[in-house]
Design a protein around this motif. Structure first.
Motif, PDB file in Angstrom:
ATOM      1  N   TRP B  14       0.867  -1.184   0.000  1.00  9.96           N
ATOM      2  CA  TRP B  14       0.000   0.000   0.000  1.00  9.96           C
ATOM      3  C   TRP B  14       0.895   1.224   0.000  1.00  9.96           C
ATOM      4  O   TRP B  14       1.802   1.318   0.811  1.00  9.96           O
ATOM      5  N   LYS B  15       0.617   2.172  -0.844  1.00 10.90           N
ATOM      6  CA  LYS B  15       1.477   3.361  -0.913  1.00 10.90           C
ATOM      7  C   LYS B  15       0.931   4.441   0.015  1.00 10.90           C
ATOM      8  O   LYS B  15      -0.233   4.829  -0.099  1.00 10.90           O
ATOM      9  N   VAL B  16       1.766   4.874   0.959  1.00 15.16           N
ATOM     10  CA  VAL B  16       1.353   5.878   1.949  1.00 15.16           C
ATOM     11  C   VAL B  16       2.222   7.120   1.786  1.00 15.16           C
ATOM     12  O   VAL B  16       3.449   7.020   1.754  1.00 15.16           O
ATOM     13  N   LEU B  17       1.578   8.278   1.682  1.00 17.20           N
ATOM     14  CA  LEU B  17       2.333   9.535   1.582  1.00 17.20           C
ATOM     15  C   LEU B  17       2.367  10.203   2.957  1.00 17.20           C
ATOM     16  O   LEU B  17       1.325  10.445   3.564  1.00 17.20           O
ATOM     17  N   LEU B  18       3.608  10.472   3.444  1.00 18.67           N
ATOM     18  CA  LEU B  18       3.768  11.196   4.702  1.00 18.67           C
ATOM     19  C   LEU B  18       4.096  12.644   4.380  1.00 18.67           C
ATOM     20  O   LEU B  18       5.075  12.912   3.682  1.00 18.67           O
ATOM     21  N   VAL B  19       3.246  13.565   4.856  1.00 18.83           N
ATOM     22  CA  VAL B  19       3.496  14.981   4.617  1.00 18.83           C
ATOM     23  C   VAL B  19       3.694  15.658   5.969  1.00 18.83           C
ATOM     24  O   VAL B  19       2.761  15.746   6.770  1.00 18.83           O
ATOM     25  N   ASP B  20       4.920  16.094   6.219  1.00 15.62           N
ATOM     26  CA  ASP B  20       5.227  16.775   7.480  1.00 15.62           C
ATOM     27  C   ASP B  20       6.543  17.533   7.317  1.00 15.62           C
ATOM     28  O   ASP B  20       7.463  17.030   6.678  1.00 15.62           O
ATOM     29  N   ASP B  21       6.608  18.764   7.910  1.00 18.95           N
ATOM     30  CA  ASP B  21       7.865  19.501   7.772  1.00 18.95           C
ATOM     31  C   ASP B  21       8.892  19.063   8.807  1.00 18.95           C
ATOM     32  O   ASP B  21      10.035  19.495   8.757  1.00 18.95           O
ATOM     33  N   GLU B  22       8.511  18.189   9.759  1.00 16.44           N
ATOM     34  CA  GLU B  22       9.495  17.670  10.727  1.00 16.44           C
ATOM     35  C   GLU B  22       9.967  16.289  10.303  1.00 16.44           C
ATOM     36  O   GLU B  22       9.183  15.337  10.336  1.00 16.44           O
ATOM     37  N   PRO B  23      11.245  16.142   9.926  1.00 18.79           N
ATOM     38  CA  PRO B  23      11.761  14.840   9.487  1.00 18.79           C
ATOM     39  C   PRO B  23      11.569  13.742  10.535  1.00 18.79           C
ATOM     40  O   PRO B  23      11.314  12.592  10.181  1.00 18.79           O
ATOM     41  N   ASP B  24      11.601  14.104  11.817  1.00 23.31           N
ATOM     42  CA  ASP B  24      11.448  13.095  12.876  1.00 23.31           C
ATOM     43  C   ASP B  24      10.128  12.350  12.765  1.00 23.31           C
ATOM     44  O   ASP B  24      10.051  11.144  13.001  1.00 23.31           O
ATOM     45  N   ASP B  27      10.333   9.662  10.290  1.00 20.01           N
ATOM     46  CA  ASP B  27      11.100   8.502  10.743  1.00 20.01           C
ATOM     47  C   ASP B  27      10.298   7.646  11.713  1.00 20.01           C
ATOM     48  O   ASP B  27      10.231   6.432  11.580  1.00 20.01           O
ATOM     49  N   ILE B  28       9.668   8.310  12.652  1.00 21.35           N
ATOM     50  CA  ILE B  28       8.974   7.559  13.694  1.00 21.35           C
ATOM     51  C   ILE B  28       7.748   6.837  13.122  1.00 21.35           C
ATOM     52  O   ILE B  28       7.443   5.703  13.496  1.00 21.35           O
ATOM     53  N   THR B  29       7.084   7.499  12.197  1.00 21.71           N
ATOM     54  CA  THR B  29       5.910   6.868  11.569  1.00 21.71           C
ATOM     55  C   THR B  29       6.336   5.617  10.829  1.00 21.71           C
ATOM     56  O   THR B  29       5.727   4.533  10.963  1.00 21.71           O
ATOM     57  N   LYS B  30       7.367   5.755  10.053  1.00 22.61           N
ATOM     58  CA  LYS B  30       7.887   4.640   9.276  1.00 22.61           C
ATOM     59  C   LYS B  30       8.273   3.467  10.168  1.00 22.61           C
ATOM     60  O   LYS B  30       7.906   2.312   9.918  1.00 22.61           O
ATOM     61  N   LEU B  31       8.994   3.828  11.233  1.00 18.02           N
ATOM     62  CA  LEU B  31       9.469   2.810  12.169  1.00 18.02           C
ATOM     63  C   LEU B  31       8.306   2.078  12.832  1.00 18.02           C
ATOM     64  O   LEU B  31       8.274   0.853  12.913  1.00 18.02           O
ATOM     65  N   THR B  32       7.323   2.875  13.289  1.00 19.80           N
ATOM     66  CA  THR B  32       6.178   2.303  13.991  1.00 19.80           C
ATOM     67  C   THR B  32       5.405   1.326  13.099  1.00 19.80           C
ATOM     68  O   THR B  32       4.874   0.320  13.571  1.00 19.80           O
ATOM     69  N   LEU B  33       5.345   1.625  11.807  1.00 18.98           N
ATOM     70  CA  LEU B  33       4.500   0.822  10.920  1.00 18.98           C
ATOM     71  C   LEU B  33       5.297  -0.231  10.130  1.00 18.98           C
ATOM     72  O   LEU B  33       4.772  -0.805   9.164  1.00 18.98           O
ATOM     73  N   LEU B  43       3.552  -1.761   3.672  1.00 16.81           N
ATOM     74  CA  LEU B  43       3.427  -0.362   3.256  1.00 16.81           C
ATOM     75  C   LEU B  43       4.673   0.073   2.508  1.00 16.81           C
ATOM     76  O   LEU B  43       5.763  -0.433   2.757  1.00 16.81           O
ATOM     77  N   SER B  44       4.511   1.004   1.578  1.00 18.07           N
ATOM     78  CA  SER B  44       5.694   1.689   1.039  1.00 18.07           C
ATOM     79  C   SER B  44       5.434   3.178   1.239  1.00 18.07           C
ATOM     80  O   SER B  44       4.292   3.637   1.124  1.00 18.07           O
ATOM     81  N   PHE B  45       6.469   3.911   1.603  1.00 18.46           N
ATOM     82  CA  PHE B  45       6.277   5.319   1.975  1.00 18.46           C
ATOM     83  C   PHE B  45       6.816   6.263   0.915  1.00 18.46           C
ATOM     84  O   PHE B  45       7.856   6.025   0.296  1.00 18.46           O
ATOM     85  N   VAL B  46       6.094   7.340   0.722  1.00 17.80           N
ATOM     86  CA  VAL B  46       6.550   8.445  -0.106  1.00 17.80           C
ATOM     87  C   VAL B  46       6.573   9.648   0.839  1.00 17.80           C
ATOM     88  O   VAL B  46       5.696   9.775   1.699  1.00 17.80           O
ATOM     89  N   HIS B  47       7.576  10.497   0.687  1.00 19.69           N
ATOM     90  CA  HIS B  47       7.748  11.582   1.652  1.00 19.69           C
ATOM     91  C   HIS B  47       7.646  12.958   1.022  1.00 19.69           C
ATOM     92  O   HIS B  47       8.145  13.181  -0.081  1.00 19.69           O
ATOM     93  N   ALA B  48       6.959  13.845   1.724  1.00 22.59           N
ATOM     94  CA  ALA B  48       6.921  15.248   1.298  1.00 22.59           C
ATOM     95  C   ALA B  48       7.045  16.101   2.549  1.00 22.59           C
ATOM     96  O   ALA B  48       6.496  15.748   3.602  1.00 22.59           O
ATOM     97  N   TYR B  49       7.770  17.253   2.424  1.00 24.43           N
ATOM     98  CA  TYR B  49       8.085  18.050   3.607  1.00 24.43           C
ATOM     99  C   TYR B  49       7.413  19.418   3.590  1.00 24.43           C
ATOM    100  O   TYR B  49       7.695  20.269   4.431  1.00 24.43           O
ATOM    101  N   SER B  50       6.555  19.614   2.601  1.00 24.41           N
ATOM    102  CA  SER B  50       5.793  20.869   2.521  1.00 24.41           C
ATOM    103  C   SER B  50       4.511  20.587   1.738  1.00 24.41           C
ATOM    104  O   SER B  50       4.398  19.554   1.061  1.00 24.41           O
ATOM    105  N   GLY B  51       3.600  21.520   1.850  1.00 26.19           N
ATOM    106  CA  GLY B  51       2.358  21.372   1.091  1.00 26.19           C
ATOM    107  C   GLY B  51       2.629  21.338  -0.401  1.00 26.19           C
ATOM    108  O   GLY B  51       2.051  20.524  -1.138  1.00 26.19           O
TER     109      GLY B  51
END
Lengths: 501, 501
Positions: B14-24, B27-33, B43-51
């Protein structure tokens, strides 16, 4: 934006099922969500106080959007069992399930959400006013979204099934071989397809300066009698369709306009079309475009068949004209043969072949010399021998074809002077050795000769004709067909009136 | 249950997009899941750090199942803007949105969930390991459910569109009026419908004891040459379809068996069918059942048309036989007229009418007395006057019909002895006052008389015939058609060879 909008009809509420064995929970949930709205729709509550009761409600009401489901009721896992039963046994995949538990120890969140197909999990302590509101909002929105897709799926399914019905109906239409079956079949299919029980298929009569009812020939009709179907209103719409050459839906009446290559348009009138759905209207369009093609095909086939029939009659005429017999002899023969064939229960196809082949029975006379054919007095023995050659000459002209009509014509030409008792010519065949077609033609031929003036005799009165036919029945003629002719003598006389000498 | 199941291919995550300006947070979301599974899929994660970055990712990747969306990033409401943009501008209704905020004051839960089309709202403090797990589980399950319905909807849509293509293709098929156009059109539609570029339509030849290639007449073909299409393999399948009388898919080859009322079955061979989808296979079935009907209709029309043509030729024969002219005169006339019409660029329909009508040109001779018609020597003036009546008699026999062929035959019978310079009979018409059909028939008639032995002359050699035609061109005959005949003399001679006296 307007005063009227506040008067718009009240939207149906979202139906929410509360399942909990504590009545207080029901009351407080209801109270908390009193002012809830999603898309302008409020909530309506259904209540169940045990797992068993919840199942009854869910089995009865298929439009429940959301269930708040307590876990521990009559049993420790009653709520979980309801959730399992909903998805697996009831096969309800759409109702959103929010599990609410007061004893999270009994049903740990992670285990429950993995093992049961629920949509949210809340401890009762978590559910303050805001959380209850947002949980409900998110769950109903999810229900709305999935139902929107589900409805779109169902619409596609409906449309697909509609198209399948159109294809089946069109297949039926395309299998019709003549205008009458086509017209009847078409209306039958319209009824099956759209449940429109008032419909009519018309054909434009030949070009005429006068407009009105007489412009239209009704090919088939279901439902209302002519009076209503051809009201002034409908006539005006028909005239408009005729001059604009387009199909149109106006009020509750659809007028389908089908032009065809032979220039004679046809019109389909459907009443009560205002009550059909948008999908049905589109299906009607698809169906009607197929109908137009089928109609064109039918008319083409009809044109060729009619040309063929006319050709044969003119060929018969040409032959008869050499013997100075009047022109309508072959037409009467053709119709009387068809009458006898139908009366005897012959299949339509075979009767049609006989009708088309009969006019060629005397084709062999083409080779009979003028001196014999046109001799005013009695023929001498030698001349009679020449005259008696025409069945064999007829056979030789028509022989060797693979076409059913020509094969029938060949045997008729060859055998129509055979007699039932074996005393005929050229082969002296007897009884059922004479082809059925030839036996029928012989009856019709004798009947026609007796009923009309010939160079060697006057027309006989009908009583004398019938008496004579009965006399030669079983000798010259097959008694079965003599009897059928006598039984249907009124129709035979009507044919004679339609085609006088 | 088996050793092999553990070797089954890895399911797409399942592709999950994490959008958050805090890199931590990433990391923690990825680790937890890390160990998360739903339906066996990780899950596979895609990352974005801004809107802004989130929008780019979402615009690029349409298969994101879930977005964890921070609210406050480059702007105070960046996350809310992404949510609005996703639903409204990107028109993405399926990806689940879980809003995660560290400053709930900036985006109060109730207001946000009402105003934005999000699926869950969490404060970051709420999201312990369990909550993160269950939130993800519920959101992905909701995504899975809605996508399941959506895929079903798309399948219905595909099937519906397929049926619409079938209907369009069938309409095309049903509009074909002859076997050749039908066969060609059918394969064209099969290609359009199923992208099958190797296909062939065959017809069973008449019953034969010997089995093999010669049993089948190829009506149309697309793709491979005969050799491959009629391989031993395919032949065996054709023979099986022929004797079992059913359509069948075997290996990559579909054999459609279409029986018809005239008893001559036809067979459709499609190669490469193993690569078509289940839906296409079903569409093929629907299409082929329509084809069977259309084919039957075509053969019926062909049968009637052929019967008509044969009838006319036999009628012509009958007339000619009285003048002791040999039988094939009318067949040659018919073909030569058709040759000249086609050479002149006459439309197919009009040329076909001429071809059918031409054999009746001498029909008026039926009324010419034996004494004149069969006189061995030259006619005297009185006899000649009688002979010259046959065009008018022909007109009277054929006159008054509405049928195109009979109308054409009437004008041909009446005018085929007119001459281009006005010196003919019975009306003395001149040039283009003579009907086009009659001018063509006159050329063919003179050509045929010159080329063949008659009671009053020998057959002429071709050079002398051409020289004579050129001589009378513009006097007796229309120069245009004389010229066309001379240009196409080889084809005309081929016709004479096919139909000798």
């Amino acid at each position: 934006m307007s005063f009227l909008s506040s008067a718009s009809p009240k939207l149906a509420p979202w139906k929410v099922l509360l399942v909990d064995d504590e009545p207080d929970i029901h009351d407080i949930t209801k109270l908390t969500l009193t002012r809830f709205r999603l898309d302008g729709r409020a909530l309506s509550f259904v209540h169940a106080y045990s797992g068993a009761e919840a199942k009854q409600v869910l089995a009865r009401e298929s439009d429940i959007a959301l269930v708040f489901l307590d876990v521990v009721m009559e049993k420790e896992d009653s709520g979980l069992e309801v959730a399992r039963w909903m998805r697996e046994d009831l096969d309800n995949q759409f109702t959103r399930i929010v599990l609410r538990t007061g004893q999270p120890g009994q049903a740990p969140e992670e285990r429950v959400i993995v093992n049961y197909d629920i949509n949210d999990y809340k401890e009762k302590t978590e559910l303050d006013r805001t959380k209850l509101f947002t949980t409900t909002f998110a769950a109903l929105r999810a229900y709305r979204d999935i139902m929107k897709v589900e409805e779109a799926r169902r619409a596609q399914l409906n449309y697909r099934e509609g198209l399948e019905r159109v294809i089946a109906a069109s297949a039926h239409i395309f299998q019709q071989r003549n205008l009458k079956d086509f017209a009847g079949g078409l209306l039958q299919q319209v009824v099956a397809l759209l449940r429109l029980e008032n419909s009519m298929l018309l054909r434009l009569r030949g070009a005429t300066a006068i407009s009105g009812e007489n412009d239209y020939e009704i090919l088939a009709q279901i439902g209302d009698d002519d009076a209503t179907m051809l009201s002034a209103d409908v006539l005006a719409q028909l005239d408009a369709a005729k001059s604009n050459k387009i199909s149109r839906l106006q009020g509750d009446t659809y007028i389908g306009y089908f032009p065809n290559s032979s220039g004679k348009a046809s019109l389909l009138v459907l009443k009560g079309v205002d009550e059909i759905s948008e999908i049905d209207a589109k299906l009607l369009e698809v169906f009607c475009s197929g109908v137009a093609i089928a109609f064109d095909n039918i008319l083409l086939t009809q044109e060729i068949t009619d040309t063929q029939a006319e050709l044969i009659l003119r060929l018969g005429d040409v032959v008869e004209s050499r013997s100075n017999e009047a022109g309508n002899h072959v037409r009467r023969m053709s119709e009387i043969c068809h009458l006898l064939a139908c009366a005897a229960g012959m299949p339509d196809d075979a009767a049609a072949v006989l009708r088309h082949a009969a006019p060629m029975h005397d084709i062999g006379k083409i080779a009979t010399p003028d001196a014999v054919l046109l001799k005013p007095g009695k023929l001498d023995a030698a001349e009679w021998e020449i005259m008696k050659q025409h069945p064999s000459v007829g056979l030789s002209i028509l022989d060797g074809s693979q076409r059913p009509i020509l094969k029938a014509a060949a045997v008729i030409a060859h055998q129509h002077h055979e007699k039932f008792d074996g005393s005929g010519y050229p082969q002296g065949l007897k009884g059922h050795d004479i082809h059925l077609y030839a036996r029928i033609v012989a009856v019709a031929d004798v009947f026609d000769a007796l009923m009309h003036k010939r160079c060697y005799k006057e027309a006989w009165p009908i009583d004398r004709v019938v008496a004579h036919l009965r006399e030669v029945s079983g000798h010259h003629l097959d008694p079965v067909y003599v009897e059928l002719l006598c039984q249907n003598i009124d129709q035979a006389l009507a044919i004679n009136e339609r085609f006088p000498d």
